[in-house]
Design a protein around this motif. Structure first.
Motif, mmCIF file in Angstrom:
data_model
loop_
_atom_site.group_PDB
_atom_site.id
_atom_site.type_symbol
_atom_site.label_atom_id
_atom_site.label_comp_id
_atom_site.label_asym_id
_atom_site.label_seq_id
_atom_site.Cartn_x
_atom_site.Cartn_y
_atom_site.Cartn_z
ATOM 1 N N ALA A 82 57.216 -26.382 16.116
ATOM 2 C CA ALA A 82 56.002 -27.127 16.463
ATOM 3 C C ALA A 82 55.063 -27.215 15.264
ATOM 4 O O ALA A 82 54.463 -28.266 15.005
ATOM 5 C CB ALA A 82 55.294 -26.470 17.644
ATOM 6 N N GLU A 83 54.934 -26.137 14.508
ATOM 7 C CA GLU A 83 54.076 -26.159 13.313
ATOM 8 C C GLU A 83 54.642 -27.103 12.256
ATOM 9 O O GLU A 83 53.888 -27.836 11.592
ATOM 10 C CB GLU A 83 53.922 -24.746 12.749
ATOM 11 C CG GLU A 83 53.079 -23.843 13.628
ATOM 12 C CD GLU A 83 53.160 -22.369 13.239
ATOM 13 O OE1 GLU A 83 52.194 -21.655 13.555
ATOM 14 O OE2 GLU A 83 54.170 -21.944 12.634
ATOM 15 N N THR A 86 53.898 -30.622 13.398
ATOM 16 C CA THR A 86 52.475 -30.906 13.212
ATOM 17 C C THR A 86 52.178 -31.197 11.750
ATOM 18 O O THR A 86 51.434 -32.136 11.428
ATOM 19 C CB THR A 86 51.618 -29.737 13.724
ATOM 20 O OG1 THR A 86 51.874 -29.570 15.132
ATOM 21 C CG2 THR A 86 50.139 -29.986 13.515
ATOM 22 N N HIS A 87 52.777 -30.421 10.845
ATOM 23 C CA HIS A 87 52.590 -30.657 9.410
ATOM 24 C C HIS A 87 53.138 -32.028 9.024
ATOM 25 O O HIS A 87 52.529 -32.760 8.231
ATOM 26 C CB HIS A 87 53.258 -29.544 8.611
ATOM 27 C CG HIS A 87 53.020 -29.643 7.146
ATOM 28 N ND1 HIS A 87 53.786 -28.982 6.224
ATOM 29 C CD2 HIS A 87 52.123 -30.345 6.406
ATOM 30 C CE1 HIS A 87 53.376 -29.269 5.012
ATOM 31 N NE2 HIS A 87 52.374 -30.097 5.096
ATOM 32 N N TRP A 89 53.356 -34.722 10.945
ATOM 33 C CA TRP A 89 52.451 -35.771 11.431
ATOM 34 C C TRP A 89 51.147 -35.781 10.625
ATOM 35 O O TRP A 89 50.601 -36.844 10.353
ATOM 36 C CB TRP A 89 52.154 -35.593 12.914
ATOM 37 C CG TRP A 89 53.369 -35.657 13.805
ATOM 38 C CD1 TRP A 89 53.795 -34.706 14.672
ATOM 39 C CD2 TRP A 89 54.325 -36.727 13.920
ATOM 40 N NE1 TRP A 89 54.948 -35.117 15.302
ATOM 41 C CE2 TRP A 89 55.291 -36.339 14.866
ATOM 42 C CE3 TRP A 89 54.451 -37.967 13.302
ATOM 43 C CZ2 TRP A 89 56.365 -37.161 15.217
ATOM 44 C CZ3 TRP A 89 55.529 -38.778 13.659
ATOM 45 C CH2 TRP A 89 56.467 -38.372 14.599
ATOM 46 N N GLN A 90 50.665 -34.610 10.247
ATOM 47 C CA GLN A 90 49.459 -34.565 9.418
ATOM 48 C C GLN A 90 49.719 -35.233 8.063
ATOM 49 O O GLN A 90 48.871 -35.962 7.555
ATOM 50 C CB GLN A 90 48.986 -33.127 9.220
ATOM 51 C CG GLN A 90 48.376 -32.529 10.474
ATOM 52 C CD GLN A 90 48.153 -31.030 10.375
ATOM 53 O OE1 GLN A 90 48.771 -30.326 9.582
ATOM 54 N NE2 GLN A 90 47.264 -30.526 11.227
ATOM 55 N N MET A 186 47.879 -38.664 17.207
ATOM 56 C CA MET A 186 48.043 -37.212 17.058
ATOM 57 C C MET A 186 47.704 -36.505 18.370
ATOM 58 O O MET A 186 48.413 -35.585 18.790
ATOM 59 C CB MET A 186 47.164 -36.679 15.922
ATOM 60 C CG MET A 186 47.305 -35.170 15.720
ATOM 61 S SD MET A 186 48.968 -34.634 15.214
ATOM 62 C CE MET A 186 48.772 -34.671 13.446
ATOM 63 N N THR A 189 50.536 -37.119 20.745
ATOM 64 C CA THR A 189 51.693 -36.341 20.287
ATOM 65 C C THR A 189 51.591 -34.901 20.777
ATOM 66 O O THR A 189 52.562 -34.333 21.302
ATOM 67 C CB THR A 189 51.795 -36.377 18.750
ATOM 68 O OG1 THR A 189 52.004 -37.739 18.333
ATOM 69 C CG2 THR A 189 52.918 -35.506 18.239
ATOM 70 N N ARG A 190 50.418 -34.316 20.607
ATOM 71 C CA ARG A 190 50.201 -32.935 21.081
ATOM 72 C C ARG A 190 50.414 -32.825 22.596
ATOM 73 O O ARG A 190 50.983 -31.854 23.094
ATOM 74 C CB ARG A 190 48.809 -32.442 20.693
ATOM 75 C CG ARG A 190 48.630 -32.236 19.211
ATOM 76 C CD ARG A 190 47.203 -31.765 18.882
ATOM 77 N NE ARG A 190 46.987 -31.643 17.462
ATOM 78 C CZ ARG A 190 47.393 -30.627 16.723
ATOM 79 N NH1 ARG A 190 48.053 -29.633 17.264
ATOM 80 N NH2 ARG A 190 47.164 -30.595 15.425
ATOM 81 N N LEU A 195 51.450 -29.049 23.075
ATOM 82 C CA LEU A 195 50.969 -28.146 22.042
ATOM 83 C C LEU A 195 49.525 -27.734 22.314
ATOM 84 O O LEU A 195 48.753 -28.475 22.825
ATOM 85 C CB LEU A 195 51.044 -28.822 20.664
ATOM 86 C CG LEU A 195 52.428 -29.289 20.239
ATOM 87 C CD1 LEU A 195 52.357 -29.980 18.889
ATOM 88 C CD2 LEU A 195 53.401 -28.135 20.163
#
Length: 195
Positions: A82-83, A86-87, A89-90, A186, A189-190, A195
């Motif tokens: 998950a991290e 997230t990275h 997508w960021q 975002m 997405t979460r 998340l």
């Protein structure tokens, strides 16, 4: 070690990516790319048989680099799946600026345009985007396994929906000249990944 010819070919492709990410494929002439790359005109046909063959090579080179960056992000040690997602997508959000994407948004810029112009370029885009979705699917599956995320649909359907959503949001950023669609994406997405 790269050859001089390989360096020249790569310079042409890299320069074209930067220019075409701003202007599109049809609006850019070969002379503009060669001048910006500092390469004589005769060199173009040594490396590429036509503008379409050049476009296909440029798209394939773009995805080779993109997928290598994506693989690096999705393999960062010491993070949950998950991290890592997230990275990713960021990073997407940071590289999709409103005015200048430095060649990082070529699929967004050229997707609809060249898919109607050239079957070879369309297929190169299809292969590249399919490879992105496959990487997302694997990482989502790994996230379900490591317990860092949960999904309500299959990993494949979730990956495809997320990629489609992010690609669409990137187009909306260009239309509205506002980064807001990526922020909304975002958030969604979460929600989809719990998340």
């Amino acid at each position: 070690m790269p050859t001089v010819q390989g360096d020249t070919r790569r310079s042409i492709l890299d320069t074209a990516q930067r220019i075409m990410a701003r202007k599109g494929f049809s609006a850019v002439g070969i002379n503009e790319v060669l001048t910006a790359a500092g390469v004589p005109k005769g060199s173009f046909y040594h490396f590429f048989g036509s503008k379409d063959a050049f476009g296909e090579a440029m798209i394939r080179a773009y995805f080779t680099d993109y997928l290598a960056d994506m693989d690096r992000i999705l393999a960062e040690p010491g993070q949950t799946s998950a991290e890592r997602l997230t990275h990713y997508w960021q990073n997407w959000r940071e590289t999709q600026s409103i005015d200048e994407c430095q060649g990082k948004c070529l699929a967004v810029k050229l997707g609809a345009e060249v898919s109607d112009l050239s079957e070879a370029m369309r297929l190169a885009l299809k292969e590249g985007t399919t490879a992105i979705v496959e990487r997302l699917e694997r990482t989502i599956s790994a996230g379900v396994e490591d317990g860092s995320l949960t999904i309500d649909a299959s990993a494949r359907d979730t990956a495809q929906a997320l990629y489609d959503m992010w690609l669409g949001a990137s187009v909306m950023v260009k239309i509205h000249r506002d980064i807001g669609p990526l922020d909304t994406t975002m958030t969604v997405t979460r929600q989809l990944l719990h998340l």
